[in-house]
Write a protein that holds these residues in place. Structure first.
Motif, short mmCIF file in Angstrom:
data_model
loop_
_atom_site.label_atom_id
_atom_site.label_comp_id
_atom_site.label_asym_id
_atom_site.label_seq_id
_atom_site.Cartn_x
_atom_site.Cartn_y
_atom_site.Cartn_z
N ARG A 57 -30.16 -128.71 46.90
CA ARG A 57 -30.95 -127.62 46.31
C ARG A 57 -31.29 -126.51 47.30
N ALA A 58 -30.55 -126.42 48.38
CA ALA A 58 -30.66 -125.24 49.22
C ALA A 58 -29.84 -124.12 48.57
N LEU A 59 -30.24 -122.87 48.80
CA LEU A 59 -29.51 -121.72 48.29
C LEU A 59 -28.58 -121.24 49.39
N VAL A 60 -27.28 -121.22 49.11
CA VAL A 60 -26.28 -120.93 50.14
C VAL A 60 -25.68 -119.55 49.93
N HIS A 61 -25.60 -118.79 51.02
CA HIS A 61 -25.02 -117.45 50.99
C HIS A 61 -23.99 -117.35 52.11
N ARG A 62 -23.01 -116.47 51.91
CA ARG A 62 -21.99 -116.25 52.93
C ARG A 62 -21.92 -114.76 53.25
N CYS A 63 -21.69 -114.44 54.51
CA CYS A 63 -21.50 -113.05 54.90
C CYS A 63 -20.85 -113.03 56.28
N ASP A 64 -20.45 -111.82 56.72
CA ASP A 64 -19.99 -111.68 58.09
C ASP A 64 -21.14 -111.10 58.91
N ARG A 65 -20.94 -110.93 60.21
CA ARG A 65 -22.02 -110.46 61.08
C ARG A 65 -22.52 -109.08 60.66
N ALA A 66 -21.59 -108.21 60.28
CA ALA A 66 -21.98 -106.85 59.92
C ALA A 66 -22.85 -106.82 58.66
N GLY A 67 -22.61 -107.77 57.76
CA GLY A 67 -23.35 -107.77 56.51
C GLY A 67 -24.65 -108.55 56.55
N LEU A 68 -24.94 -109.20 57.68
CA LEU A 68 -26.13 -110.06 57.75
C LEU A 68 -27.44 -109.31 57.57
N PRO A 69 -27.69 -108.18 58.25
CA PRO A 69 -28.99 -107.50 58.08
C PRO A 69 -29.27 -107.13 56.63
N ALA A 70 -28.26 -106.62 55.92
CA ALA A 70 -28.46 -106.24 54.52
C ALA A 70 -28.74 -107.47 53.66
N LEU A 71 -28.05 -108.58 53.93
CA LEU A 71 -28.27 -109.79 53.14
C LEU A 71 -29.68 -110.33 53.36
N ILE A 72 -30.12 -110.40 54.61
CA ILE A 72 -31.47 -110.91 54.87
C ILE A 72 -32.51 -110.00 54.22
N ALA A 73 -32.32 -108.69 54.31
CA ALA A 73 -33.26 -107.77 53.66
C ALA A 73 -33.31 -108.01 52.16
N ARG A 74 -32.14 -108.24 51.56
CA ARG A 74 -32.08 -108.48 50.12
C ARG A 74 -32.77 -109.79 49.74
N LEU A 75 -32.59 -110.83 50.56
CA LEU A 75 -33.23 -112.12 50.27
C LEU A 75 -34.74 -112.02 50.40
N LEU A 76 -35.21 -111.29 51.40
CA LEU A 76 -36.66 -111.13 51.57
C LEU A 76 -37.25 -110.29 50.44
N ASP A 77 -36.54 -109.25 50.04
CA ASP A 77 -37.02 -108.40 48.94
C ASP A 77 -37.08 -109.20 47.63
N ALA A 78 -36.05 -110.02 47.39
CA ALA A 78 -36.02 -110.82 46.17
C ALA A 78 -37.18 -111.80 46.12
N ARG A 79 -37.59 -112.23 47.27
CA ARG A 79 -38.71 -113.17 47.38
C ARG A 79 -40.05 -112.44 47.30
N GLY A 80 -40.03 -111.12 47.45
CA GLY A 80 -41.27 -110.35 47.51
C GLY A 80 -42.01 -110.56 48.80
N ALA A 81 -41.26 -110.85 49.87
CA ALA A 81 -41.88 -111.16 51.16
C ALA A 81 -42.39 -109.90 51.84
N ALA A 82 -43.70 -109.83 52.05
CA ALA A 82 -44.29 -108.70 52.76
C ALA A 82 -44.37 -108.98 54.25
N SER A 83 -44.27 -110.26 54.64
CA SER A 83 -44.35 -110.62 56.05
C SER A 83 -43.31 -111.69 56.36
N VAL A 84 -42.80 -111.67 57.58
CA VAL A 84 -41.78 -112.63 57.98
C VAL A 84 -42.04 -113.08 59.42
N LEU A 85 -42.01 -114.39 59.62
CA LEU A 85 -42.20 -114.96 60.95
C LEU A 85 -40.90 -114.83 61.73
N VAL A 86 -41.02 -114.40 62.99
CA VAL A 86 -39.83 -114.13 63.79
C VAL A 86 -39.90 -114.90 65.12
#
Length: 221
Positions: A57-86
């Motif tokens: 039940r993990a959610l699996v995504h695939r991308c290349d290095r160039a597409g990673l920032p956009a994918l992470i941004a999309r996943l955080l936006d979909a979650r409605g995440a206003a804050s992220v631990l780094v």
């Protein structure tokens, strides 16, 4: 006397009557088992990892290095995440396209502070295909163990193929047993006597795994 000294003292007392010429543990335990089943190629191994992660039940995504920032941004936006631990050693480029407020991994963070963070993004040490397991070892791109146990949403990036192995015996030589190892197979979950599954009891309710190819994605035909 510290707790460490007390425990080591008990171990020494327990071993006091062991003969000096007793067979060392490294030779006493037979390790003639198979290190892997068959000889799958990289694509098959990564596909098996994705299948077993999804089965947990993990959610699996695939991308290349160039597409990673956009994918992470999309996943955080979909979650409605206003804050992220780094974690301190996370590649800053991974979050370049996200507008979420970044929260540093601090030694003095309280459980309450961590619980108020919406998401956490980390790398990993190694991923095991046969068991669908991610292993974190507290390296700079993963941070302290607790930052992946308290927030409700964890995005874990796996570098493909470098961090993917077929089996647990192949994973162990890559890991330092002195480090704080966390083995993750899907979101945190438990079941009561009625077998009702509850997620998020001992860790994040949602685990998203990004399989990031180190090679550029092939153009679509």
């Amino acid at each position: 006397m510290s707790s460490r000294e007390r425990i080591l003292g008990r171990v020494r007392r327990a071993l006091a009557d062991v003969p000096a010429d007793d067979t060392p543990y490294e030779r006493a335990v037979a390790r003639d088992y198979l290190r892997r089943h068959g000889d799958p190629d990289t694509a098959a191994t990564v596909a098996l990892l994705a299948e077993n992660l999804a089965d947990y039940r993990a959610l699996v995504h695939r991308c290349d290095r160039a597409g990673l920032p956009a994918l992470i941004a999309r996943l955080l936006d979909a979650r409605g995440a206003a804050s992220v631990l780094v974690p301190p050693g996370l590649d800053e480029g991974w979050l370049a396209e996200s507008g979420a407020r970044r929260v540093a991994d601090r030694a003095d963070s309280t459980p309450g502070e961590l619980d108020r963070v919406d998401s956490v993004v980390t790398g990993c040490a190694v991923a095991v295909a046969e068991t669908g397991t991610l292993v974190l070892d507290g390296s700079p791109d993963q941070g302290r163990r607790r930052i992946t146990l308290v927030p409700d949403h964890h995005i874990c990036v796996v570098r493909v193929p470098d961090q993917v192995v077929s089996s647990v015996p192949e994973a162990l030589p890559r890991l330092d047993p002195r480090r704080p190892l966390t083995w993750i197979s899907g979101p945190s979950a438990t079941s009561d006597i009625e077998l009702d599954r509850v997620e998020g009891v001992h860790g994040p309710r949602t685990l998203e795994v990004v399989l990031m190819s180190e090679e550029p994605a092939a153009p679509l035909a």
